[in-house]
Design an enzyme around this catalytic site. Structure first.
Site, PDB file in Angstrom:
ATOM      1  N   GLY A  31      68.938  10.424  19.047  1.00 13.25           N
ATOM      2  CA  GLY A  31      68.029  11.350  19.709  1.00 13.25           C
ATOM      3  C   GLY A  31      67.845  11.040  21.177  1.00 13.25           C
ATOM      4  O   GLY A  31      67.372  11.879  21.941  1.00 13.25           O
ATOM      5  N   GLY A  90      56.236  10.854  42.935  1.00 14.83           N
ATOM      6  CA  GLY A  90      57.264  11.821  42.558  1.00 14.83           C
ATOM      7  C   GLY A  90      56.648  12.987  41.811  1.00 14.83           C
ATOM      8  O   GLY A  90      55.876  12.796  40.861  1.00 14.83           O
ATOM      9  N   VAL A  94      54.679  15.688  37.499  1.00 16.16           N
ATOM     10  CA  VAL A  94      53.635  16.708  37.387  1.00 16.16           C
ATOM     11  C   VAL A  94      53.046  16.734  35.983  1.00 16.16           C
ATOM     12  O   VAL A  94      51.830  16.873  35.798  1.00 16.16           O
ATOM     13  CB  VAL A  94      54.202  18.085  37.794  1.00 16.16           C
ATOM     14  CG1 VAL A  94      53.306  19.213  37.321  1.00 16.16           C
ATOM     15  CG2 VAL A  94      54.366  18.150  39.309  1.00 16.16           C
ATOM     16  N   GLU A  95      53.890  16.588  34.964  1.00 14.92           N
ATOM     17  CA  GLU A  95      53.377  16.578  33.597  1.00 14.92           C
ATOM     18  C   GLU A  95      52.449  15.397  33.353  1.00 14.92           C
ATOM     19  O   GLU A  95      51.370  15.541  32.762  1.00 14.92           O
ATOM     20  CB  GLU A  95      54.540  16.555  32.603  1.00 14.92           C
ATOM     21  CG  GLU A  95      55.252  17.880  32.485  1.00 14.92           C
ATOM     22  CD  GLU A  95      56.376  17.878  31.466  1.00 14.92           C
ATOM     23  OE1 GLU A  95      57.017  18.930  31.290  1.00 14.92           O
ATOM     24  OE2 GLU A  95      56.618  16.822  30.829  1.00 14.92           O
ATOM     25  N   ALA A 116      57.990   8.196  39.160  1.00 12.72           N
ATOM     26  CA  ALA A 116      58.614   9.386  38.584  1.00 12.72           C
ATOM     27  C   ALA A 116      59.474  10.047  39.653  1.00 12.72           C
ATOM     28  O   ALA A 116      59.319  11.226  39.969  1.00 12.72           O
ATOM     29  CB  ALA A 116      57.548  10.348  38.067  1.00 12.72           C
ATOM     30  N   HIS A 168      51.605  45.293  23.340  1.00 11.97           N
ATOM     31  CA  HIS A 168      50.271  45.125  23.931  1.00 11.97           C
ATOM     32  C   HIS A 168      49.279  44.751  22.833  1.00 11.97           C
ATOM     33  O   HIS A 168      49.320  45.327  21.742  1.00 11.97           O
ATOM     34  CB  HIS A 168      49.833  46.436  24.591  1.00 11.97           C
ATOM     35  CG  HIS A 168      48.421  46.393  25.108  1.00 11.97           C
ATOM     36  ND1 HIS A 168      48.082  45.773  26.290  1.00 11.97           N
ATOM     37  CD2 HIS A 168      47.256  46.879  24.576  1.00 11.97           C
ATOM     38  CE1 HIS A 168      46.783  45.890  26.490  1.00 11.97           C
ATOM     39  NE2 HIS A 168      46.261  46.566  25.459  1.00 11.97           N
TER      40      HIS A 168
END
EC number: 1.8.1.4
Length: 465
Positions: A39, A180, A186-187, A268, A444
């Protein structure tokens, strides 16, 4: 006597294991070498566990604002280790599924560290240090990438983190400096802020999320600053000195230098490819800025040797790696009709609050390429479902070629946009034009109606603005 395979893949991440499954499905005798975790980074330390933690952050945000919907919430306690354990459990469940799929498709998994020792020849060292030799008609390198460090700022696993440590902290720091502001930075900035940490985000480029459209980046910055996240762009962290109480950092921009003390620092600043000790030098494998150079079919300059995923260059995204794995295997197997990957149209998603999703060219890139364009934009404040959900922050921006109607780019900010971007990805793949998209009926009330309004707005036909 050497074990002989049609395909041997080095690296069991999203590129490697998907390539192995596809090769097995096509009846090729396939082996997959993995030295640590099936993984790869994505399932074990990246995409999946971060989304589990971010889900926890969303719950924290919902609890904090429950009174807006009439709910009275008493004292709330938070167990960080339970949230971390939830993320690890999710990862373990998925890696177990990968192992099952490989076995189901007849792929042999070889535990150990692989090295090329000639064309079609691979040596694998196991945990006991014993070496085993294998041969294959086709060898695919899918060794991925790792966090990049900065000169003079070295992760120590305690005070200066990479995403490995940020995913399983022993406790929540009171303050965090994130260096960074790509998707990872950002996360984590969003995550730790929602969990109650004082966050500072520093970026060398003129905008956070440097690869995104300028309007997207500006919207996310505004949102972050409203939440109390301190954002510094065009700024360097020139020093990070560990002290008895945390880390003393020096921030420098064109006009000033300032000092900031925080409990923890998260690096990061991107990734670097895992190309060391693979035996590339002896085979004279071509490189491009440190990444393995490949053609549209993932072939290197060495016959029978391929590279996919992060080790083959940006965008360093799991879905890009998986797609390349399929392209690579189907091409070497001789399947007709296998289409090359268009790197411009690999979707990018950032799972912060607000979410960001994009596809294709930014406005600046489209103009730089000399395209005559028309742009539509629609704010979520005018969307009924967004209002009903209390999630009105954000917008949808679509960019079309003014002459042909070709969809050049789509850029979205707001709740659940990462689940919607593929609608425009499908439209692009099927060569839908602006004119044909105008007549699509959107249900909608849905958030996706904002996509349609943006398309309408590109022709001055928006109905709800």
């Amino acid at each position: 006597m050497h074990d002989k395979y049609d395909v041997l893949i080095i690296g069991g991440g999203p590129g490697g294991y998907v390539a192995a499954i596809r090769a097995g499905q096509l009846g090729l005798r396939t082996a997959l070498v993995e030295k640590q975790h099936l993984g790869g980074i994505c399932l074990n330390w990246g995409c999946i566990p971060t989304k589990a933690l971010l889900h926890g952050a969303e719950v924290a945000h919902s609890i904090a604002h429950a009174n807006q919907l009439g709910f009275s919430v008493g004292e709330v306690s938070f167990n960080l280790q339970k949230l971390v354990q939830f993320s690890r459990t999710v990862s373990q469940q998925l890696t177990g599924g990968v192992e099952y799929l490989l076995k189901k498709n007849g792929v042999r998994v070889i535990d150990g560290t692989a090295r090329l020792c000639g064309k079609g020849q691979v040596t694998v060292s196991d945990a006991r240090g014993e070496k085993h030799e294998y041969r294959a008609d086709h060898v695919i390198l899918a060794t991925g990438a790792r966090p990049r460090a900065l000169p003079g700022i070295t992760p120590d696993g305690e005070y200066i983190w990479t995403y490995f440590e940020a995913l399983q902290p022993e406790r929540l720091p009171k303050s965090l400096l994130v260096i960074g502001s790509g998707a990872i930075g950002v996360e984590f900035a969003s995550l730790y802020n929602d969990l109650g940490c004082k966050v500072t985000l520093v970026e060398q480029a003129p905008q956070i999320l440097p690869v995104e459209d300028t309007e997207v980046s500006a919207a996310v910055r505004k949102s972050f600053e409203r939440r109390g996240i301190q954002v510094h762009t065009q700024t360097l962290v020139t020093q990070a000195q560990v002290t008895d109480t945390g880390v003393c950092c020096t921030l420098k921009n064109a006009s000033a230098e300032q000092f900031l003390e925080v409990e923890r620092v998260l690096l990061a600043v991107g990734v670097q490819p895992n190309i060391e000790d693979l035996g590339l030098e002896a085979l004279e494998v071509g490189l491009d800025r440190g990444f393995i150079k490949t053609d549209a079919a993932c072939r290197t300059n060495v016959f029978g040797l391929y590279a996919i995923g992060d080790v083959a260059g940006p965008p360093c995204l799991a879905h890009k790696a998986s797609h390349e794995g399929v392209i690579c295997v189907e091409t070497l197997a001789g399947l007709a009709g296998t289409a090359p990957l268009d790197h411009d149209y690999v979707p990018g998603c950032t799972y912060a609050r607000p979410q960001v999703a994009s596809l294709g060219l930014t406005e600046a890139t489209a103009r730089a390429r000399g395209r005559a364009i028309k742009i539509g934009k629609f704010a979520l404040q005018g969307n009924g479902k967004a209002l009903a959900s209390g999630e009105t922050e954000g917008f949808v921006k679509t960019i079309f070629d003014a002459e042909t109607g070709e969809l050049l780019g789509a850029h979205m900010v707001g709740a659940q946009v990462t689940e919607q971007i593929q609608g425009l990805g499908i439209a692009r793949h099927l060569e839908a034009t602006h004119e044909s998209l105008l007549s699509v009926v959107f249900a909608h009330p849905t958030l996706s109606e904002a996509m349609h309004e943006s398309i309408l707005a590109a022709s001055g036909k928006a109905l709800h603005q």
